[in-house]
Enzyme design. Structure first.
Site, PDB file in Angstrom:
ATOM      1  N   GLU A 258      -3.593  -1.050  -7.950  1.00 16.27           N
ATOM      2  CA  GLU A 258      -4.894  -0.417  -7.718  1.00 16.27           C
ATOM      3  C   GLU A 258      -5.303  -0.572  -6.253  1.00 16.27           C
ATOM      4  O   GLU A 258      -5.620   0.394  -5.602  1.00 16.27           O
ATOM      5  CB  GLU A 258      -5.927  -1.048  -8.659  1.00 16.27           C
TER       6      GLU A 258
ATOM      7  N   GLU B 133       2.682 -16.121  -0.549  1.00 18.83           N
ATOM      8  CA  GLU B 133       2.346 -16.117  -1.977  1.00 18.83           C
ATOM      9  C   GLU B 133       1.733 -14.769  -2.332  1.00 18.83           C
ATOM     10  O   GLU B 133       0.750 -14.350  -1.719  1.00 18.83           O
ATOM     11  CB  GLU B 133       1.354 -17.242  -2.314  1.00 18.83           C
TER      12      GLU B 133
ATOM     13  N   LYS C 155       0.839  -1.199   0.000  1.00 15.04           N
ATOM     14  CA  LYS C 155       0.000   0.000   0.000  1.00 15.04           C
ATOM     15  C   LYS C 155       0.877   1.253   0.000  1.00 15.04           C
ATOM     16  O   LYS C 155       0.561   2.245  -0.665  1.00 15.04           O
ATOM     17  CB  LYS C 155      -0.927   0.005   1.221  1.00 15.04           C
TER      18      LYS C 155
ATOM     19  N   SER D 124      -8.468 -25.148   5.804  1.00 10.86           N
ATOM     20  CA  SER D 124      -7.977 -25.169   4.420  1.00 10.86           C
ATOM     21  C   SER D 124      -6.524 -25.626   4.349  1.00 10.86           C
ATOM     22  O   SER D 124      -6.126 -26.297   3.396  1.00 10.86           O
ATOM     23  CB  SER D 124      -8.089 -23.778   3.790  1.00 10.86           C
TER      24      SER D 124
ATOM     25  N   HIS E 240       1.746 -15.431  -9.988  1.00  9.07           N
ATOM     26  CA  HIS E 240       2.054 -15.740  -8.584  1.00  9.07           C
ATOM     27  C   HIS E 240       3.554 -15.643  -8.334  1.00  9.07           C
ATOM     28  O   HIS E 240       4.343 -16.140  -9.133  1.00  9.07           O
ATOM     29  CB  HIS E 240       1.615 -17.176  -8.235  1.00  9.07           C
TER      30      HIS E 240
ATOM     31  N   ARG F 133      -2.652 -10.233  -2.199  1.00 10.81           N
ATOM     32  CA  ARG F 133      -3.211 -10.078  -3.537  1.00 10.81           C
ATOM     33  C   ARG F 133      -3.087  -8.616  -3.961  1.00 10.81           C
ATOM     34  O   ARG F 133      -3.506  -7.724  -3.234  1.00 10.81           O
ATOM     35  CB  ARG F 133      -4.680 -10.505  -3.501  1.00 10.81           C
TER      36      ARG F 133
END
Lengths: 208, 208, 208, 208
Positions: free
Chosen positions: A41, A140, A25, A52, A121, A78
């Site tokens: 963005e 990741e 950021k 998981s 990735h 991400r």
């Protein structure tokens, strides 16, 4: 389970996600403050849920005492871009950084998956400082356009609902949607060039 | 300017944006916590910059002492949805709320603009409690899909660069991109029905 | 000024403050999650205002092209502790970290200033990754109890109002307040021992 | 328990806490932006843990189906002030607000508890808009100085450790600490007058 205290196990990953989110950021803010084009963005992050992690360990045959190295996306970041071309720019910026080390990359933008999945990735090693000392963790980093992200979000929720067993006609429609998302990205890319060209012209005319 | 202290003028609008952002984010969290479908993907907000307020006032012939009522988007909230159908659900939820009052609506989803712009706008009156007492402010709530938002972001930056005078071939390409975005939304909508149908089947079989 | 773009000059310092705040907040969270005593109550941070940087440069005779090394608190972090003894624990944790390098320390807890000011300061060098590459910045980390912080906040606002020229009777009262703050810290410290003793007893009795 | 879904039960309280925190933080920002004295230093909030709600219900003999009205601090807001006099100013501001309704007040500043506890409490009714419609919830707003807050934090953790059964010598020391905290507040108050007087003089001299 195996007697492991999962809450404590996840602590360095939570730290890594918090720090990496702030760092990317900041990169966006910094570029904007320098009046330069910011290929980022927005940025999100999450730590994989324990259920998981265990499911993935079972699926990939990773022994529970090798999870730290065998599962690479416990810490996940991400980065969303406006244009397809921005993706490789962000990837290059990550390769240059001194505060994380690139382990390897998977380019699902050029070589997209059968399902229609597209993303770039990067698996990085990032050192976190814990109260027990310095500790490297894998993270990741997924880089994608807004349209790729939009599609991937939907696919994820459908896979979740159908337990990874998508009925053929759903799979079909998802693939069609992936095409539409890709078309949108292509149309957008053509405008990106427009912007860059316009700026180029301006600078050239100013230069004479 | 006209001797007005713009910093102070914007204070109640900043408050309104902060409060409305929290309220719509809470709505999303609440629905998820109730295991219900949350038609809200994410929420952003901003206060219009003073330079943009003045430019809009000039363009719309709004006298500077009528800005509070003449310019309706000084406080702006944007709610992003996954599917086109989610838009009217969010709009209906806003109409039902007791903490803001609907002034009027503009449905640019059904009646999209020539440029290709699609969004549903609600102008609401929202009372903020300031240190000087209660004060109603106008706010514009824009509801759109992720694809509509993606397109609108690009259009906005192009309009900014070209000062609202888009060259014909750029305008053309933007329109084509709007079509691609709309196609993506249509494809996604077909999958939404898939999800709803699947759940319906499940509940019906469970009901017998 | 000297033609320097101050907005851009401050960018790496803003980044450093954001990252350091997250890191020390994480440390608190981590210790609590490990069911260990967290000597950190809360963390704040700020970048020095340009006017204050220039004033300090003038006062300390730092040439404007040496500000990066001559003024050490452009990036400032403040860590608040419940007990006086916590201060040296936090200081020790900082000395152990691998992501910042201690430059030097000033112990105004043992050697408090004439004004009554008490705090432990560490000047560290912290590398930030900017879009222009890696860059080391100096940051000042102040560690203090809540009471010391309370007093320092008041002193700061009085110094601001009186332009560092406190009238004698105000200075007098501030010093009396510093004594009261210190007395409160002493009383609190006596209870801290109470807590630690009680835990010690419990563990010993459990050990037999 | 009684079959109640506690996670859902707490949703409106979480919403109330989020909204009230934003509102009181805005009030501080607004006053500062108006160059007026802001009697609010910082604001925190929390939703009571389920285990604490149940324990309090048992202690106060509140039937579980009357918890919403019988336990008034499920939603809790804490407002910290620099000076004792600021407390009644904040209380008055709350009484004037149109977005919450005062139910009743408890002035533990004038009438402090035997333990040494000092704070001003206001119980308010605050309407939250949920997906099920508008719903009034009770919230407790505690207003205190930084010193009162410091002491209360310590007392809370000691009570937790000793399960509300403080040994006499601990109770004694806590009381002594409360006295020290109160002395600090008195010293600070004497300086507050200093600040106000200085400003008064300035304005009077400017007025002639």
């Amino acid at each position: 389970m195996d007697g492991r205290d999962w809450g404590k196990f996840l602590l360095p990953y939570q730290q890594a996600v918090e720090e990496l989110k702030i760092k990317f950021k900041s990169l966006r803010k910094e570029l904007k403050a320098r009046d330069e084009y910011a290929p980022i963005e927005f940025v999100t992050g999450r730590v994989k849920r324990i259920s998981s992690i265990l499911e993935k360990a079972r699926r990939l045959n990773v022994p529970l005492d090798r999870i730290e190295t065998g599962i690479e996306d416990i810490a996940g970041i991400r980065i969303m871009c406006q244009f397809v071309d921005d993706i490789r720019k962000v990837a290059e910026m990550i390769r240059q950084r001194k505060d994380m080390m690139l382990v390897y990359e998977k380019d699902y933008v050029t070589n997209y998956k059968d399902s229609g999945y597209r993303s770039h990735h990067l698996i990085v090693e990032y050192p976190v400082q814990t109260s027990l000392g310095s500790m490297p963790v894998l993270a990741e980093i997924q880089i994608r356009t807004l349209a790729m992200n939009f599609w991937a979000t939907i696919e994820h929720s459908l896979n979740y609902k159908y337990k990874e067993q998508l009925p053929p006609h759903v799979r079909e429609r998802l693939r069609a949607a992936a095409e539409a998302a890709s078309l949108l990205d292509t149309e957008m890319s053509s405008i990106r060039q427009e912007i860059v060209d316009a700026q180029q012209e301006f600078e050239e005319s100013a230069g004479t």
